[in-house]
Design a protein around this motif. Structure first.
Motif, PDB file in Angstrom:
ATOM      1  N   HIS A   2      -2.196   6.982   6.308  1.00 15.28           N
ATOM      2  CA  HIS A   2      -2.266   5.522   6.403  1.00 15.28           C
ATOM      3  C   HIS A   2      -0.953   4.965   6.939  1.00 15.28           C
ATOM      4  N   ARG A  38       0.811  -1.216   0.000  1.00 13.50           N
ATOM      5  CA  ARG A  38       0.000   0.000   0.000  1.00 13.50           C
ATOM      6  C   ARG A  38       0.852   1.277   0.000  1.00 13.50           C
ATOM      7  N   HIS A  43       1.591   0.793   6.967  1.00 12.63           N
ATOM      8  CA  HIS A  43       0.137   0.783   6.781  1.00 12.63           C
ATOM      9  C   HIS A  43      -0.516   0.613   8.146  1.00 12.63           C
ATOM     10  N   HIS A  75      -8.540  -0.688  11.718  1.00 19.02           N
ATOM     11  CA  HIS A  75      -9.604   0.196  11.199  1.00 19.02           C
ATOM     12  C   HIS A  75      -8.989   1.293  10.342  1.00 19.02           C
ATOM     13  N   GLU A  76      -9.855   2.040   9.635  1.00 17.50           N
ATOM     14  CA  GLU A  76      -9.416   3.077   8.691  1.00 17.50           C
ATOM     15  C   GLU A  76      -9.706   4.481   9.193  1.00 17.50           C
ATOM     16  N   THR A  77      -9.938   4.657  10.474  1.00 21.83           N
ATOM     17  CA  THR A  77     -10.351   5.961  11.005  1.00 21.83           C
ATOM     18  C   THR A  77      -9.349   7.059  10.707  1.00 21.83           C
ATOM     19  N   HIS A  78      -8.074   6.740  10.706  1.00 23.49           N
ATOM     20  CA  HIS A  78      -7.055   7.771  10.506  1.00 23.49           C
ATOM     21  C   HIS A  78      -7.025   8.294   9.071  1.00 23.49           C
ATOM     22  N   SER A  79      -7.590   7.559   8.147  1.00 28.98           N
ATOM     23  CA  SER A  79      -7.684   8.003   6.755  1.00 28.98           C
ATOM     24  C   SER A  79      -8.848   7.276   6.093  1.00 28.98           C
ATOM     25  N   PRO A  80     -10.056   7.862   6.177  1.00 35.62           N
ATOM     26  CA  PRO A  80     -11.252   7.165   5.702  1.00 35.62           C
ATOM     27  C   PRO A  80     -11.289   6.918   4.204  1.00 35.62           C
ATOM     28  N   GLY A  81     -10.467   7.636   3.438  1.00 34.28           N
ATOM     29  CA  GLY A  81     -10.461   7.457   1.991  1.00 34.28           C
ATOM     30  C   GLY A  81     -10.738   8.745   1.250  1.00 34.28           C
ATOM     31  N   HIS A 121      -5.337  12.382   8.177  1.00 34.49           N
ATOM     32  CA  HIS A 121      -5.406  11.812   6.829  1.00 34.49           C
ATOM     33  C   HIS A 121      -4.091  11.107   6.552  1.00 34.49           C
ATOM     34  N   PRO A 147      -3.539   0.762   9.356  1.00 37.52           N
ATOM     35  CA  PRO A 147      -4.686  -0.141   9.552  1.00 37.52           C
ATOM     36  C   PRO A 147      -4.296  -1.576   9.844  1.00 37.52           C
TER      37      PRO A 147
END
Length: 238
Positions: A176, A84, A131, A138-144, A174, A133
């Motif tokens: 990953h 990633r 990476h 979880h992806e809270t630190h960078s939702p996308g 923001h 997550p």
């Protein structure tokens, strides 16, 4: 009293505006606006490859912000790329590392933001988790996309950071990746999941880095502290 000059490192990438679609040196306006609100004069510092350029620039500014952006090249800390990890910019890595070396030699105040924190750790001989997550689940630190994650951060009592932003602060993230090791720096803030969210160097020099984006929330504490340190640095140089 003259306002201190704060240098802001920039992206260098393809960009489109008006009738143009070309390579550009750029930075979100929030960075410069935050410096101005805090009483400083922002100056953009695009990547420069000329020998000695970083020391020359550092001699003309009163503080440095290492801005957010793409992943740091894993080769800078002796790691193979995670699947990633992508999009690193060697010319920007080299420029900002040179700026940090010159800033350290000159005692220049420095604030690292997101990628800036990661690069400061790497400059000090540290490493990154490529990476986050994978570690926290979880992806809270960078939702996308262009969305920021909202994260509650607890600061270390007695730290410079705590004096600037308080014991707890809600921040916009923001990222990953995150800092794994940080020689020479003290961990001064963490998220509830254990992710390192800030670090600072010991001593009088303002040398602080946060994993979040204070410029997106008009969060005056960090930038006001940097501008105050920049003014002191300017006064000390006469």
């Amino acid at each position: 009293m003259d306002a201190p000059v704060v240098g802001l490192t920039t992206y260098r990438q393809q960009a489109a505006w008006g009738v143009w679609n070309t390579r550009a040196d750029l930075l979100p306006t929030e960075y410069a606006a935050a410096v101005e609100v805090a009483g400083g004069v922002p100056v953009l510092l695009p990547p420069v490859g000329s020998p000695g350029a970083a020391a020359r620039v550092v001699a003309t500014i009163d503080a440095l912000v290492v801005s957010g952006g793409a992943d740091v090249d894993p080769g800078q800390y002796g790691a193979a790329p995670h699947e990633r990890t992508a999009g690193w910019h060697p010319e920007r890595d080299a420029w900002e590392l040179a700026l940090l070396t010159a800033a350290e030699a000159a005692g220049l105040p420095v604030l690292g933001i997101c990628r800036g924190m990661q690069l400061m750790a790497v400059h000090a001989g540290g490493t990154l988790d490529q990476h986050t997550p994978d570690l926290v689940g979880h992806e809270t630190h960078s939702p996308g996309g262009d969305a920021y994650g909202t994260v509650e951060v607890a600061t270390e009592p007695g730290s410079r950071l705590a004096a600037l932003v308080g014991a707890e602060v809600e921040v916009s993230c923001h990222h990953h990746q995150s800092v794994a090791t940080h020689p020479g720096f003290t961990a001064v803030a963490r998220a509830a999941d254990g992710t390192l969210e800030a670090m600072e160097a010991a001593g009088e020099r303002y040398c602080l880095a946060v994993q979040w984006h204070p410029e997106t929330r008009v969060e005056i504490g960090l930038m006001a502290g940097l501008v105050a340190a920049a003014r002191d640095h300017s006064d000390s140089r006469g």
